[in-house]
Design an enzyme around this catalytic site. Structure first.
Site, short mmCIF file in Angstrom:
data_model
loop_
_atom_site.label_atom_id
_atom_site.label_comp_id
_atom_site.label_asym_id
_atom_site.label_seq_id
_atom_site.Cartn_x
_atom_site.Cartn_y
_atom_site.Cartn_z
N GLY A 77 0.56 -1.46 -0.55
CA GLY A 77 0.40 0.27 -0.01
C GLY A 77 1.00 0.81 0.00
O GLY A 77 0.31 2.30 0.51
N SER A 78 1.89 1.18 -0.40
CA SER A 78 2.79 2.45 -0.32
C SER A 78 2.04 3.31 -1.45
O SER A 78 1.99 4.77 -1.52
CB SER A 78 4.34 2.21 -1.22
OG SER A 78 4.14 1.84 -2.27
N LEU A 155 -5.01 -6.60 -7.19
CA LEU A 155 -4.64 -7.53 -7.99
C LEU A 155 -5.75 -8.91 -8.86
O LEU A 155 -5.40 -9.54 -9.80
CB LEU A 155 -4.02 -8.53 -7.84
CG LEU A 155 -2.10 -8.41 -6.86
CD1 LEU A 155 -1.63 -9.20 -6.08
CD2 LEU A 155 -1.35 -8.07 -7.71
N HIS A 174 0.53 1.35 -12.80
CA HIS A 174 0.70 0.02 -13.92
C HIS A 174 2.43 0.61 -13.71
O HIS A 174 2.87 1.17 -14.33
CB HIS A 174 0.55 -0.69 -14.86
CG HIS A 174 0.88 -2.06 -15.32
ND1 HIS A 174 0.53 -3.10 -14.72
CD2 HIS A 174 2.28 -2.57 -16.22
CE1 HIS A 174 1.32 -4.23 -15.38
NE2 HIS A 174 2.13 -3.68 -16.48
C1 GRF Z 1 2.73 -1.19 -8.03
O1 GRF Z 1 4.23 -1.58 -8.22
C2 GRF Z 1 1.73 -0.89 -8.90
O2 GRF Z 1 1.54 0.22 -10.04
C3 GRF Z 1 1.29 -1.71 -9.00
O3 GRF Z 1 1.66 -3.24 -7.48
C4 GRF Z 1 2.04 -2.03 -7.08
C5 GRF Z 1 1.91 -1.42 -5.78
O4 GRF Z 1 2.41 -1.06 -4.88
N1 GRF Z 1 -0.35 -2.03 -9.48
P1 GRF Z 1 2.38 -0.45 -3.42
O5 GRF Z 1 1.33 -1.68 -2.58
O6 GRF Z 1 1.83 0.50 -4.05
O7 GRF Z 1 3.56 -0.58 -2.29
#
Ligand code: GRF
Length: 280
Positions: A77-78, A155, A174
């Site tokens: 969730g960053s 996902l 993405h």
């Molecule tokens: C990111 O790389 C985003 O592009 C992809 O999933 C990842 C999620 O990362 N869809 P985070 O959970 O936001 O750290």
């Protein structure tokens, strides 16, 4: 509502809705959790007078009401966190109304609970029996008056009814330059491994509108990073993720300020905050 200044904690600025008033059958996780590991110093929203002053001085700004955001997350969730922080800091004219996840134990869900953001589990599954159906989720989103849906590392494929309920109002990020290295199976480090194996010299994130397939909706924004000769997938992922945090916030800020225009051929463009006749 802001957390009391000087608490040093970021735990909850949003009033948590009464779940009973929302959709009777849907259970929220709304109780603020003790989560010292993820609570960092609070980013305060600028005071109303400071914001008005910025607009009056021609410094740019948006005077419309805050938009209500639903963020969908399956992992750490960053990106969710950077959007939430941007909203708290006044860079995004929005409020995160709900966090939706298929993984109730993920880092993004923990961060939401820590910050008093309601968590809804979607979809219902064997491993997540507390999850809701598509209809129930739609009711929740309507009840919470959600304007925009932001996928941030979620996902699962979004069901058609949900996509159709948010026309031109659902974004995804993405970690590759779409249309390259996108589609089913391209997620996480698989994307970066494939980019390196292809010999591509550049990569970077794409923010796009969501349609009913994986990664095929209209591109809204991209950033480019180099792929270095000896990159590992982890190194490339970190370089791309750094850009994700910037570009997603910028795209969401534009969405919330009605700064997206649609070209005749269906391509969405972001107009500049300073000059509506310029595109970013
Ligand atoms: C990111 O790389 C985003 O592009 C992809 O999933 C990842 C999620 O990362 N869809 P985070 O959970 O936001 O750290």
């Amino acid at each position: 509502m802001e957390a009391a200044a000087g608490t040093g904690l970021r735990c909850s600025l949003n009033p948590v809705p009464n779940p009973r008033k929302i959709s009777a059958r849907v259970r929220f996780t709304t109780k603020r959790q003790p989560c010292a590991a993820t609570c960092r110093p609070l980013l305060l929203r600028p005071s109303a007078s400071a914001y008005t002053a910025a607009i009056d001085s021609g410094a740019g700004g948006y005077s419309g009401a805050n938009k209500r955001l639903a963020v969908f997350v399956s992992g750490g969730g960053s990106n969710f966190r950077s959007i939430h922080e941007a909203a708290l800091g006044g860079k995004v004219n929005g409020d995160v109304a709900v966090l939706v996840t298929d993984k109730p134990g993920c880092g993004g869900a923990d961060y939401a609970r820590c910050n008093g953001i309601p968590v809804v589990v979607f979809p219902k599954s064997k491993s997540a029996p507390e999850g809701v159906s598509t209809d129930e989720l739609l009711n929740v989103l309507r009840d919470l008056k959600v304007d925009f849906v932001l996928l941030a590392g979620y996902l699962k494929l979004i069901p058609g009814e949900l996509v159709q309920a948010f026309p031109r109002s659902m974004l995804n990020i993405h970690p590759s330059l779409l249309p390259a290295f996108g589609g089913k199976g391209y997620y996480g480090s698989k994307v970066h491994k494939a980019v390196i194996a292809s010999g591509a010299r550049y990569s970077g994130p794409t923010v796009h509108f969501v349609d009913e397939q994986f990664d095929t909706g209209r591109t809204l924004a991209q950033r480019v990073v180099p792929v270095l000769a000896n990159d590992t997938p982890e190194q490339l992922a970190a370089r791309v993720l750094h850009e994700e945090h910037q570009v997603y916030v910028e795209a969401v800020a534009a969405l919330c300020e009605d700064r997206i225009v649609w070209r005749e051929d269906g391509v969405p463009l972001i107009t500049s905050q300073a000059n509506p006749n310029e595109y970013m």
